[in-house]
Motif scaffolding. Structure first.
Motif, short mmCIF file in Angstrom:
data_model
loop_
_atom_site.label_atom_id
_atom_site.label_comp_id
_atom_site.label_asym_id
_atom_site.label_seq_id
_atom_site.Cartn_x
_atom_site.Cartn_y
_atom_site.Cartn_z
N ARG A 1 -18.80 -26.21 6.10
CA ARG A 1 -19.73 -26.64 7.14
C ARG A 1 -19.12 -26.57 8.53
O ARG A 1 -19.83 -26.68 9.53
CB ARG A 1 -20.20 -28.07 6.85
N VAL A 2 -17.80 -26.43 8.59
CA VAL A 2 -17.11 -26.40 9.88
C VAL A 2 -16.04 -25.31 9.87
O VAL A 2 -15.60 -24.88 8.80
CB VAL A 2 -16.45 -27.77 10.21
N ASP A 3 -15.64 -24.89 11.06
CA ASP A 3 -14.59 -23.88 11.18
C ASP A 3 -13.20 -24.51 11.22
O ASP A 3 -12.20 -23.83 10.97
CB ASP A 3 -14.80 -23.05 12.45
N GLY A 4 -13.13 -25.76 11.54
CA GLY A 4 -11.86 -26.46 11.62
C GLY A 4 -12.11 -27.94 11.85
O GLY A 4 -13.23 -28.37 12.11
N VAL A 5 -11.04 -28.74 11.77
CA VAL A 5 -11.17 -30.19 11.79
C VAL A 5 -10.18 -30.80 12.77
O VAL A 5 -9.01 -30.39 12.83
CB VAL A 5 -10.93 -30.78 10.39
N VAL A 6 -10.65 -31.79 13.54
CA VAL A 6 -9.79 -32.68 14.30
C VAL A 6 -9.75 -34.00 13.53
O VAL A 6 -10.80 -34.60 13.25
CB VAL A 6 -10.30 -32.92 15.74
N LEU A 7 -8.57 -34.44 13.19
CA LEU A 7 -8.39 -35.65 12.37
C LEU A 7 -7.75 -36.75 13.21
O LEU A 7 -6.71 -36.54 13.83
CB LEU A 7 -7.50 -35.30 11.17
N MET A 8 -8.39 -37.92 13.24
CA MET A 8 -7.91 -39.04 14.05
C MET A 8 -7.27 -40.13 13.18
O MET A 8 -7.44 -40.17 11.99
CB MET A 8 -9.08 -39.67 14.82
N GLU A 9 -6.55 -41.03 13.88
CA GLU A 9 -6.02 -42.24 13.26
C GLU A 9 -5.14 -41.91 12.06
O GLU A 9 -5.46 -42.19 10.90
CB GLU A 9 -7.15 -43.19 12.86
N ILE A 10 -4.00 -41.35 12.35
CA ILE A 10 -3.11 -40.80 11.31
C ILE A 10 -2.11 -41.84 10.82
O ILE A 10 -1.51 -42.57 11.62
CB ILE A 10 -2.37 -39.57 11.85
N ARG A 11 -1.94 -41.87 9.52
CA ARG A 11 -0.91 -42.71 8.91
C ARG A 11 0.36 -41.89 8.67
O ARG A 11 0.29 -40.67 8.59
CB ARG A 11 -1.42 -43.29 7.59
N LEU A 12 1.48 -42.56 8.54
CA LEU A 12 2.74 -41.86 8.33
C LEU A 12 2.70 -41.01 7.07
O LEU A 12 3.25 -39.92 7.02
CB LEU A 12 3.89 -42.87 8.27
N GLU A 13 2.07 -41.52 6.04
CA GLU A 13 1.80 -40.76 4.81
C GLU A 13 0.29 -40.72 4.68
O GLU A 13 -0.33 -41.73 4.37
CB GLU A 13 2.44 -41.43 3.60
N ASP A 14 -0.31 -39.57 4.92
CA ASP A 14 -1.77 -39.49 5.02
C ASP A 14 -2.32 -38.47 4.03
O ASP A 14 -2.08 -37.27 4.15
CB ASP A 14 -2.16 -39.12 6.45
N ASP A 15 -3.07 -38.96 3.05
CA ASP A 15 -3.62 -38.07 2.01
C ASP A 15 -4.59 -37.05 2.60
O ASP A 15 -4.73 -35.94 2.05
CB ASP A 15 -4.36 -38.89 0.94
N ARG A 16 -5.25 -37.39 3.69
CA ARG A 16 -6.19 -36.44 4.29
C ARG A 16 -5.47 -35.21 4.83
O ARG A 16 -5.97 -34.09 4.72
CB ARG A 16 -6.98 -37.13 5.41
N VAL A 17 -4.31 -35.41 5.40
CA VAL A 17 -3.51 -34.29 5.89
C VAL A 17 -3.08 -33.40 4.73
O VAL A 17 -3.15 -32.16 4.81
CB VAL A 17 -2.28 -34.81 6.67
N THR A 18 -2.65 -34.03 3.66
CA THR A 18 -2.26 -33.27 2.46
C THR A 18 -3.43 -32.45 1.93
O THR A 18 -3.27 -31.27 1.59
CB THR A 18 -1.76 -34.24 1.37
N ARG A 19 -4.61 -33.06 1.90
CA ARG A 19 -5.79 -32.37 1.39
C ARG A 19 -6.15 -31.18 2.26
O ARG A 19 -6.44 -30.08 1.76
CB ARG A 19 -6.97 -33.35 1.33
N LEU A 20 -6.15 -31.35 3.56
CA LEU A 20 -6.49 -30.26 4.48
C LEU A 20 -5.46 -29.13 4.39
O LEU A 20 -5.82 -27.95 4.43
CB LEU A 20 -6.58 -30.78 5.91
N THR A 21 -4.21 -29.49 4.26
CA THR A 21 -3.16 -28.48 4.14
C THR A 21 -3.37 -27.61 2.91
O THR A 21 -3.22 -26.38 2.97
CB THR A 21 -1.78 -29.15 4.09
N LYS A 22 -3.74 -28.22 1.80
CA LYS A 22 -3.94 -27.48 0.56
C LYS A 22 -5.13 -26.54 0.64
O LYS A 22 -5.12 -25.45 0.05
CB LYS A 22 -4.12 -28.45 -0.61
#
Length: 339
Positions: A115-136
Motif C-alpha cells: 500500500r506504500v512505497d516506504g515507511v517512516v517509523l516513529m518512537e523507536i525502542r532500543l530493541e524494536d521488533d518493527r525495525v526487524t520486521r521492516l528489514t526482513k
C-alpha cells in the motif's frame, strides 16, 4: 474529464486508454498517438492512481505512529505534521498507521499490503521488533529515533545523551550540586524507549564528571503527572535545586508545582532540558533548552526515505541533530543557603 471520455473521442476502448496511461501493455503507435492527441487536446491530467500504475509505485508513504488510544505529545504531533508537509511538497500522500498493542495488524498491512512505497517509523525502542520486521521485508524505511545498533539502516535522531549532558554541565557551571532528571514515563523506560535511555546515559555521565548528586525520576506525559512528579521530588529530595527534562508535556505541571511550593524560577530553582521551541517559550520564565527542529527533521526523514526508494541498494544514511542550548531565563546561579 475521465478515461471514458478520452476513449469515446479517440474511438477506442477504455482498457486501451488505460494501457497507454499505465504502459502495462503494448499499443500500436498509431493508436497511441491518437489517444495522446485527445489527452493533449483535453489537457487531461492522470490522477494519482494512474500515475502510480505507470510508475509501478503507490506515491504513498506510510507513517507509523504510536497507538491512537494514547494521546500523542505535542512533539509527536509536530513530527507527524512535518512528515505530511514534506511529503506533500513531493506530491506524495501519507498513510498513517498506529502500531503497538492491538494495532499490530494495521502495521502488518502497511508492511505486506503493498500500500506504500516506504515507511517512516516513529518512537523507536532500543530493541524494536518493527525495525526487524521492516528489514526482513525489504520495504524501504527511515526511523525518527534509532535502535541500539542502527548501523545498517537510515535514521534521524536527537542527541538526547549529549544535550542532557550539556544541560547538566550548564547547571553545574551555575553552582548547582543537587540536580534531577525528569524523564518520560516508567512504562516507556521499561520498554526500552531510546530517548529515555540515552537521556539517562548523558545525565549520569555529566553528573559523575562534575561530582554532582543526581536524582532520576520518571513522569507521565501530561500536566497532572508533571505537577505530581515535582511535588514528590521536592518532598523526597529537598536538596535538589534544578532539573533537566526531556518531558515537555509535563512542563506546565512542573511549573505549577514549583509555584505552589513558593519557589521562584530561576531565583530558587532552575529548569532546563530538551523541548520544542514553543513549549520552551511558553514556560514562565522562558525555558533554557535545546530546541528540537521538528520541521527540519521531518523533511530530512522524507528526503532520506525517497533516496532509499529510488536506490534500494544505496548505503544507509543518518543524521544526529544536536541543536545549541538556547539560554533563556529559567536557569540561574544556585541560591546561597544562609550560614
Amino acid at each position: 474529464m475521465n478515461i471514458g471520455e478520452i476513449a469515446r473521442r479517440a474511438g477506442v476502448s477504455r482498457s486501451t486508454v488505460s494501457y497507454v496511461l499505465s504502459g502495462k501493455r503494448t499499443v500500436s503507435e498509431g493508436t497511441r498517438q491518437r489517444i495522446q492527441a485527445v489527452i493533449d487536446e483535453l489537457d487531461y491530467r492522470p490522477n494519482a492512481s494512474a500515475r502510480a500504475l505507470k510508475e509501478g509505485r503507490t506515491r504513498t508513504l506510510g507513517l507509523v505512529i504510536p497507538p491512537a488510544s494514547q494521546r500523542l505529545t505535542d512533539m509527536q504531533l509536530g513530527f507527524v505534521a512535518s512528515v505530511v508537509e514534506a511529503a506533500a511538497r513531493h506530491d506524495l500522500d501519507v498513510l498513517l498507521s498506529p502500531s503497538g498493542g492491538d494495532h499490530d495488524r494495521s502495521f502488518e498491512r502497511i508492511v505486506t499490503g503493498r500500500r506504500v512505497d516506504g515507511v517512516v517509523l516513529m518512537e523507536i525502542r532500543l530493541e524494536d521488533d518493527r525495525v526487524t520486521r521492516l528489514t526482513k521485508t525489504g520495504l524501504p524505511f527511515v526511523t525518527i529515533g534509532r535502535i541500539a545498533e542502527p548501523h545498517d539502516m537510515s535514521w534521524i535522531d536527537i542527541d538526547y545523551s549529549g544535550l542532557i549532558a550539556r544541560c547538566v554541565h550548564h547547571l553545574a557551571d551555575l553552582g548547582h550540586r543537587h540536580v534531577a532528571l525528569v524523564n518520560r514515563s516508567a512504562e516507556l523506560v521499561a520498554a526500552g524507549y531510546g530517548p529515555s535511555h540515552r537521556a539517562l546515559t548523558g545525565f549520569r555521565a555529566a553528573a559523575a564528571d562534575r561530582g554532582l548528586t543526581g536524582v532520576e525520576v520518571c513522569c507521565g506525559d501530561d500536566t497532572a503527572a508533571g505537577e505530581a512528579c515535582v511535588e514528590q521530588l521536592l518532598v523526597t529530595h529537598p536538596d535538589v535545586t534544578a532539573v533537566a527534562t526531556i518531558n515537555e508535556a509535563a512542563l506546565p505541571g512542573m511549573q505549577r508545582a514549583l509555584t505552589s511550593a513558593g519557589l521562584s524560577v530561576p531565583r530558587d530553582f532552575s529548569v532546563t532540558g530538551v523541548a520544542a521551541q514553543h513549549w520552551a517559550e511558553d514556560f514562565r520564565p522562558p525555558l533554557t533548552a535545546a530546541d528540537v527542529p521538528m520541521v527540519e527533521m521531518g523533511a530530512e526523514a522524507v528526503s532520506l526515505l525517497l533516496e532509499s526508494i529510488a536506490a534500494p541498494g544505496a548505503v544507509p544514511r543518518h543524521r544526529l541533530y544536536s541543536p545549541p542550548i538556547s539560554l533563556r531565563s529559567s536557569t540561574g546561579p544556585v541560591r546561597a543557603t544562609p550560614s
